[in-house]
Design an enzyme around this catalytic site. Structure first.
Site, short mmCIF file in Angstrom:
data_model
loop_
_atom_site.label_atom_id
_atom_site.label_comp_id
_atom_site.label_asym_id
_atom_site.label_seq_id
_atom_site.Cartn_x
_atom_site.Cartn_y
_atom_site.Cartn_z
N ARG A 259 0.86 -1.18 0.00
CA ARG A 259 0.00 0.00 0.00
C ARG A 259 0.90 1.23 0.00
O ARG A 259 1.51 1.57 1.00
CB ARG A 259 -0.87 -0.04 1.26
CG ARG A 259 -1.94 1.00 1.34
CD ARG A 259 -2.55 1.00 2.74
NE ARG A 259 -1.80 1.87 3.62
CZ ARG A 259 -1.59 1.68 4.91
NH1 ARG A 259 -2.05 0.62 5.51
NH2 ARG A 259 -0.91 2.54 5.62
N HIS A 263 -3.61 4.45 4.71
CA HIS A 263 -4.65 3.41 4.85
C HIS A 263 -5.99 3.96 4.36
O HIS A 263 -6.62 3.42 3.48
CB HIS A 263 -4.76 2.97 6.32
CG HIS A 263 -6.08 2.37 6.67
ND1 HIS A 263 -6.49 1.16 6.14
CD2 HIS A 263 -7.09 2.81 7.46
CE1 HIS A 263 -7.71 0.88 6.60
NE2 HIS A 263 -8.10 1.87 7.40
N TYR A 272 4.05 5.20 11.74
CA TYR A 272 4.38 3.78 11.91
C TYR A 272 5.29 3.16 10.86
O TYR A 272 5.72 2.05 11.00
CB TYR A 272 3.10 2.94 12.05
CG TYR A 272 2.09 3.13 10.92
CD1 TYR A 272 2.26 2.46 9.71
CD2 TYR A 272 0.99 3.96 11.07
CE1 TYR A 272 1.34 2.61 8.68
CE2 TYR A 272 0.06 4.13 10.05
CZ TYR A 272 0.24 3.45 8.86
OH TYR A 272 -0.67 3.61 7.85
#
Lengths: 367, 329
Positions: A259, A263, A272
């Site tokens: 990805r 998100h 993160y």
């Protein structure tokens, strides 16, 4: 006595046809017959990428709401969805817009949904391209039931269900895999392992070496494939579709992808994951490698790509203009439609509530 | 007459017959659940179906409630009419997500392009000396979800009528079966027509007090009514066999006559069906009330292990006392 416990290491050599630089992994292989597909796939992936970029821009401008970008996963989706027949079922999660576009879902409908209007999901009666599913993994048992029904009614159609690596931790994933296998339902399980479930990396999601191996516990065959290699994905998924169609049996494919974006538009990945990781995957971009390959075969050139880009931008512009017109029309209508489609026929309590609603103000859109 | 009653069907027999008839007349109907096939269901409600209709239409499912309901939703979307059994309502919570997220929403989400015509049957309620998790009345969970219909039959004939109605309905219907009366009542069901979902039924008429109940507690309400009648207190008793959508009109009409409403249900009182019924009557017939509405329910506790389960359930005595208080106050 020890040594009874064992852990059979699964194969971790994902199927791959083109490497990240667009070269054949095995130069003994001929993919001359697939060049036509690659050209179509290139167009479909570029169209999906540009559409995704427009969605992101519109979201940042406040014109549409939260959505889940697909950037980086175009090959996994286009490769898999390209194997479906018109009468097959497509059961998506919420990050499948490249597959949706390929399968004929209208850009204007996707825009309309993203802008917060239920009407964007008003499909044709019995439409086999199902809308996106928000609760992770909940679409999986449904796909198994759809496939079982197809078989019981004597159809040779299949149900292809999409999900991510995070979904494989949930009960519904395991229940669906088990039901499909035990009850012999022609389902093609397509896992897009994109490395991250919001902030949770694949390594924290499951201790198994691969996601593909989870299928084996259900007596189901599976394969890992380079999810950024559109032809490789198509080949593996085609095999799964064939097994479903001819034998009525399920399979699972784990497409290794990434990805590249957030998100959803409400997410901040800098909390993160490192830019280095994103850069490493940028070098494996699913569109670039096909483009490089097609250029090397002189199938495309700068002029063609330029025309294609213009066509795509034009299509997106027209779809967004149509969406704005449609929104203006919908804003003129009474919000009493919020009571529609709860049941086939409005129940007496709902009739009363709708009457109250009409008496006491017709909603925010009527100011 | 006694002989005929002995041969008359129990609620289990009545549902079983409805399922046989429906499956026989419509080949898109499939039954799915744990142990529903070879075993005929742990209560034998589905006995004989697999022998008659085969294992593809009478599916012995793996032990996973969410899977059963999700799978059924898929079947319903693709031309079948599933009748799914949750072996006990206490295990249906695993499937609550599928019910809320998809069964109840698919028609709405797709603006009518898809619907989920399915039936979910589940035995519920206390009174059969069962294990933990086998005795709850959680109809409020389901009734709170838009897009679902919830029915609860009280007798064999109503179970027969409501099972047929649920199967014919174009939307998801949950049939909660009061297992305390699965085999305690026999009733002739010949010639019983499918019920109309969304209709409350007056089962006893009187002018002094309205008692509303459903499921196993309807029988306690009727017993209480009998006892009150001996004291000269005549009651209307109304069976709310459709919990949602609730038909409050006959209740309101009755309260306009009696001025007194007592609601009896097995579920915990707080936030339960009794509260909803009371509110609906307040909206429609407040000025007819002679005294505050009262409810006799279970308590806001977990159903005790079976040695004390009767302490949980509304007793006939509690109902009678409340009714007398309402008359004399």
């Amino acid at each position: 006595m020890t040594g009874h416990l064992e852990y059979p290491e699964p194969s971790t050599k994902p199927h791959r046809v083109l490497d990240a630089n667009g070269n054949l992994v095995d130069d003994q292989t001929s993919i001359d017959d697939d060049v036509g597909f690659l050209e179509e796939a290139f167009k479909a992936m570029l169209r999906a990428r540009r559409f995704d970029e427009r969605l992101l821009k519109l979201q940042r401008q406040g014109a549409i709401g939260t959505f889940a970008p697909i950037k980086g996963q175009e090959a996994a989706q286009v490769g898999a969805a390209s194997t479906l027949r018109d009468d097959d079922w497509f059961v998506p999660s919420f990050r499948e817009k490249a597959a949706m576009l390929l399968l004929g879902v209208e850009m204007a409908d996707i825009f309309l949904t993203a802008a917060g209007w239920n009407e964007g999901l008003a499909g044709k009666k019995g439409d086999r391209r199902l809308p996106e599913t928000v609760p992770v993994s909940s679409q999986l048992p449904i796909a198994a039931g759809i496939a079982y029904a197809a078989r019981l009614r004597g159809e040779d159609t299949v149900a292809m269900v999409f999900f991510g690596d995070g979904a494989t931790s949930s009960g519904d994933f395991h229940e669906a895999m088990n039901f499909a296998s035990v009850l012999k339902a022609p389902v093609v399980f397509v896992c897009q392992n994109n490395g991250w479930a919001i902030s949770t990396p694949r390594s924290a999601q499951t201790a198994s070496s691969t996601i593909a191996q989870k299928a084996h516990a259900y007596g189901m065959p599976s394969a890992q494939v380079d999810g950024n290699d559109v032809l490789a994905v198509r080949q593996v998924v085609e095999e799964a579709v064939e097994r479903a169609r001819t034998k009525g049996l399920p399979s699972m494919v784990e497409a290794l992808t990434y990805r590249m974006e957030v998100h959803t538009t409400a997410d901040d990945p800098s909390r993160y994951r490192d830019d280095d990781e994103i850069e490493a995957w940028r070098a494996r971009d699913p569109i670039t490698r096909v483009e490089t390959f097609l250029r090397s075969r002189s199938q495309i050139d700068d002029a063609m790509v330029e025309v294609l880009e213009e066509q795509i931008q034009d299509e997106i512009d027209r779809a967004w203009a149509a969406t704005k017109t449609r929104i203006a029309e919908l804003e003129e209508q009474s919000d009493e439609v919020i009571f529609d489609h709860i049941f086939e026929d409005l129940t007496p309590p709902l009739k009363r509530q709708r009457k109250d609603f009409l008496k006491t103000g017709r909603g925010a859109n009527d100011g | 007459m006694a002989e005929k009653k002995d041969r008359a069907p129990t609620m289990v027999d009545a549902i079983n017959r409805a399922l046989h008839e429906a499956m026989d007349s419509d080949e898109t109907i499939v039954v799915i659940g744990e142990d529903v096939g070879t075993n005929g269901g742990v209560f034998r409600v589905t006995a004989g179906l697999k022998e008659q209709f085969g294992k593809d239409r009478v599916i012995d499912a793996p032990l996973a409630e969410s899977g059963i309901i999700g799978f059924s939703i898929g079947m319903a979307m693709n031309g079948l009419k599933p009748v799914a059994e949750m072996q006990f309502s206490g295990f249906s919570y695993y499937a609550l997500a599928q019910i809320e997220n998809h069964a109840a929403r698919m028609r709405w989400r797709t603006r009518g392009a898809h619907s989920v015509p399915m039936v979910i049957r589940m035995p519920y309620g206390a009174g059969v000396r069962a294990l933990e998790h086998h005795s709850e009345s959680r109809e409020a969970f389901f009734a709170h979800i838009p897009g679902l219909k919830i029915v609860i039959p009280a007798t064999p004939a109503r179970a027969y009528a409501l099972t047929h109605a649920a199967i014919r309905d174009p939307d998801p219907v949950i049939v909660m079966e009061p297992k305390a009366v699965y085999r305690t009542i026999r009733e002739d069901i010949d010639g019983i027509e499918p019920a109309e979902i969304g209709v409350s039924r007056t089962v006893r008429e009187g002018g002094d007090l309205t008692i509303v109940s459903y499921g196993a507690m309807l029988h306690r309400a009727l017993e209480a009514a009998e006892s009150l009648a001996a004291d000269g207190i005549d009651t209307d008793v109304i069976d709310v066999e459709t919990i949602s959508p609730l038909d409050a009109a006959p209740i309101a009409a009755s309260v306009e006559k009696t001025g007194r409403l007592l609601i009896v249900n097995e579920a915990p009182p707080s936030f339960g069906p009794a509260g909803e019924i009371a509110m609906r009557v307040m909206e429609e017939s407040f000025y007819s009330l002679h005294c505050p509405i009262r409810r006799i329910c279970g308590w806001d506790i977990h159903v005790p292990f079976f040695a004390r389960e009767q302490a949980y359930l509304p007793s006939v005595d509690r109902i009678v006392r409340a009714a007398r208080d309402m008359i004399t106050d």
